[in-house]
Motif scaffolding. Sequence first.
Motif, PDB file in Angstrom:
ATOM      1  N   THR A  30       0.836  -1.197   0.000  1.00 45.69           N
ATOM      2  CA  THR A  30       0.000   0.000   0.000  1.00 45.69           C
ATOM      3  C   THR A  30       0.874   1.251   0.000  1.00 45.69           C
ATOM      4  O   THR A  30       1.800   1.367   0.807  1.00 45.69           O
ATOM      5  CB  THR A  30      -0.914   0.008   1.239  1.00 45.69           C
ATOM      6  N   HIS A  51     -15.090  -0.314   5.068  1.00 37.98           N
ATOM      7  CA  HIS A  51     -14.632  -1.609   5.592  1.00 37.98           C
ATOM      8  C   HIS A  51     -15.825  -2.491   5.915  1.00 37.98           C
ATOM      9  O   HIS A  51     -15.833  -3.690   5.593  1.00 37.98           O
ATOM     10  CB  HIS A  51     -13.772  -1.365   6.828  1.00 37.98           C
ATOM     11  N   CYS A  54     -17.163  -3.894   2.794  1.00 40.63           N
ATOM     12  CA  CYS A  54     -16.240  -4.898   2.251  1.00 40.63           C
ATOM     13  C   CYS A  54     -16.450  -6.260   2.910  1.00 40.63           C
ATOM     14  O   CYS A  54     -16.376  -7.301   2.233  1.00 40.63           O
ATOM     15  CB  CYS A  54     -14.795  -4.451   2.451  1.00 40.63           C
ATOM     16  N   TYR A 159     -12.035  -0.710  -7.224  1.00 40.45           N
ATOM     17  CA  TYR A 159     -11.091  -1.810  -7.028  1.00 40.45           C
ATOM     18  C   TYR A 159     -11.623  -3.163  -7.494  1.00 40.45           C
ATOM     19  O   TYR A 159     -11.048  -3.801  -8.383  1.00 40.45           O
ATOM     20  CB  TYR A 159     -10.687  -1.866  -5.552  1.00 40.45           C
ATOM     21  N   ILE A 185      -8.236  -9.857  -3.303  1.00 38.40           N
ATOM     22  CA  ILE A 185      -9.034  -8.966  -2.454  1.00 38.40           C
ATOM     23  C   ILE A 185      -8.799  -9.283  -0.984  1.00 38.40           C
ATOM     24  O   ILE A 185      -8.618  -8.382  -0.147  1.00 38.40           O
ATOM     25  CB  ILE A 185     -10.533  -9.077  -2.819  1.00 38.40           C
ATOM     26  N   ARG A 188      -5.164  -8.236   0.033  1.00 40.15           N
ATOM     27  CA  ARG A 188      -5.025  -6.787   0.156  1.00 40.15           C
ATOM     28  C   ARG A 188      -5.704  -6.279   1.424  1.00 40.15           C
ATOM     29  O   ARG A 188      -5.189  -5.371   2.091  1.00 40.15           O
ATOM     30  CB  ARG A 188      -5.608  -6.092  -1.077  1.00 40.15           C
ATOM     31  N   SER A 189      -6.852  -6.842   1.776  1.00 43.81           N
ATOM     32  CA  SER A 189      -7.519  -6.432   3.012  1.00 43.81           C
ATOM     33  C   SER A 189      -6.599  -6.646   4.206  1.00 43.81           C
ATOM     34  O   SER A 189      -6.450  -5.759   5.064  1.00 43.81           O
ATOM     35  CB  SER A 189      -8.810  -7.226   3.201  1.00 43.81           C
ATOM     36  N   ARG A 192      -3.787  -4.207   4.351  1.00 43.53           N
ATOM     37  CA  ARG A 192      -4.208  -2.871   4.797  1.00 43.53           C
ATOM     38  C   ARG A 192      -4.490  -2.836   6.295  1.00 43.53           C
ATOM     39  O   ARG A 192      -4.229  -1.823   6.942  1.00 43.53           O
ATOM     40  CB  ARG A 192      -5.415  -2.408   3.986  1.00 43.53           C
ATOM     41  N   GLU A 245      -3.964  -5.952 -10.155  1.00 47.38           N
ATOM     42  CA  GLU A 245      -4.243  -5.482  -8.792  1.00 47.38           C
ATOM     43  C   GLU A 245      -3.257  -4.405  -8.376  1.00 47.38           C
ATOM     44  O   GLU A 245      -3.631  -3.380  -7.780  1.00 47.38           O
ATOM     45  CB  GLU A 245      -4.176  -6.679  -7.833  1.00 47.38           C
ATOM     46  N   ILE A 249      -3.809  -0.393  -7.207  1.00 45.39           N
ATOM     47  CA  ILE A 249      -3.343   0.105  -5.920  1.00 45.39           C
ATOM     48  C   ILE A 249      -2.356   1.259  -6.075  1.00 45.39           C
ATOM     49  O   ILE A 249      -2.372   2.219  -5.299  1.00 45.39           O
ATOM     50  CB  ILE A 249      -2.695  -1.049  -5.118  1.00 45.39           C
ATOM     51  N   HIS A 259     -10.092   0.038  -0.306  1.00 48.49           N
ATOM     52  CA  HIS A 259      -9.215  -0.609  -1.273  1.00 48.49           C
ATOM     53  C   HIS A 259      -8.793   0.329  -2.411  1.00 48.49           C
ATOM     54  O   HIS A 259      -8.378  -0.131  -3.469  1.00 48.49           O
ATOM     55  CB  HIS A 259      -9.913  -1.839  -1.896  1.00 48.49           C
TER      56      HIS A 259
END
Length: 265
Positions: A30, A51, A54, A159, A185, A188-189, A192, A245, A249, A259
Amino acid sequence: MIGSRRTKPEGTQILQTLLAPIHRFLHCQTPAAWVTEATKPEHLELVLIDHLICELKAAQSAMYLIRKYAVDEASGTALLAWLKPYEDFAYRRQGDWRELGRAGGLAKTMLPRKPTPYSQELIDKMVMLIKEELHHFYQVLEVMDKRQVAYRNITSGRYASGLLRHVRTYEPETLIDKLICGAYIEARSCERFAALAPHVDADLARFYISLLRSEARHFEDYLELAEQIAGGDISERVHFFGAVEAELIESADSEFRFHSGRPAL
């Protein structure tokens, strides 16, 4: 900065162990500019609400895969009923969020529609993922309530759609690609959660670290299923989506979301 003070995440060595395969899988980390934007006090509300959504979308995506590819009609109906109270709250503003903490689980055993080499494993992995995502949905609502953040509808970022537009349109490649997208996905969560934790107050940091611990294996579950269904090496396709991806980002993004990419100037 979100909250009143910084905190050092607990169990640094354990966290690094959890993050190592995630960092190897993702093609980039990130951008610092996103972390700076995300930890501004005025963005607390948006970070939490996006969030929250998501978590629900992750559960919905897993449910879609089970219903489309694995279970019989009755099982599919039970899945819809399981998610309905959460969808009613998030999309229709119906119900009291506190009741979600007392909502029942899956009402029946999931039965495969027809025997395939992957049906039962797809069911088992995705049902477990749905349970965790819905629990985390409720936990985010608890955090929002404690911090007096009112839920409101927000638009989706670019995203997920940016990944899914590259999914092939014929089977089993469609399913394989969707599972690979799901892996990115989820990874990446987690990345983060870890990126945010050092820059937020102690309570929120502990929450993000708890989510990382819980969800760190999800991307591997998706990849294992994709490889099983493909019946062979999927590394070329995994690399392709990794590049897509990373572009999402690292490139400038005009809309800030959980995201989203590098904040546009």
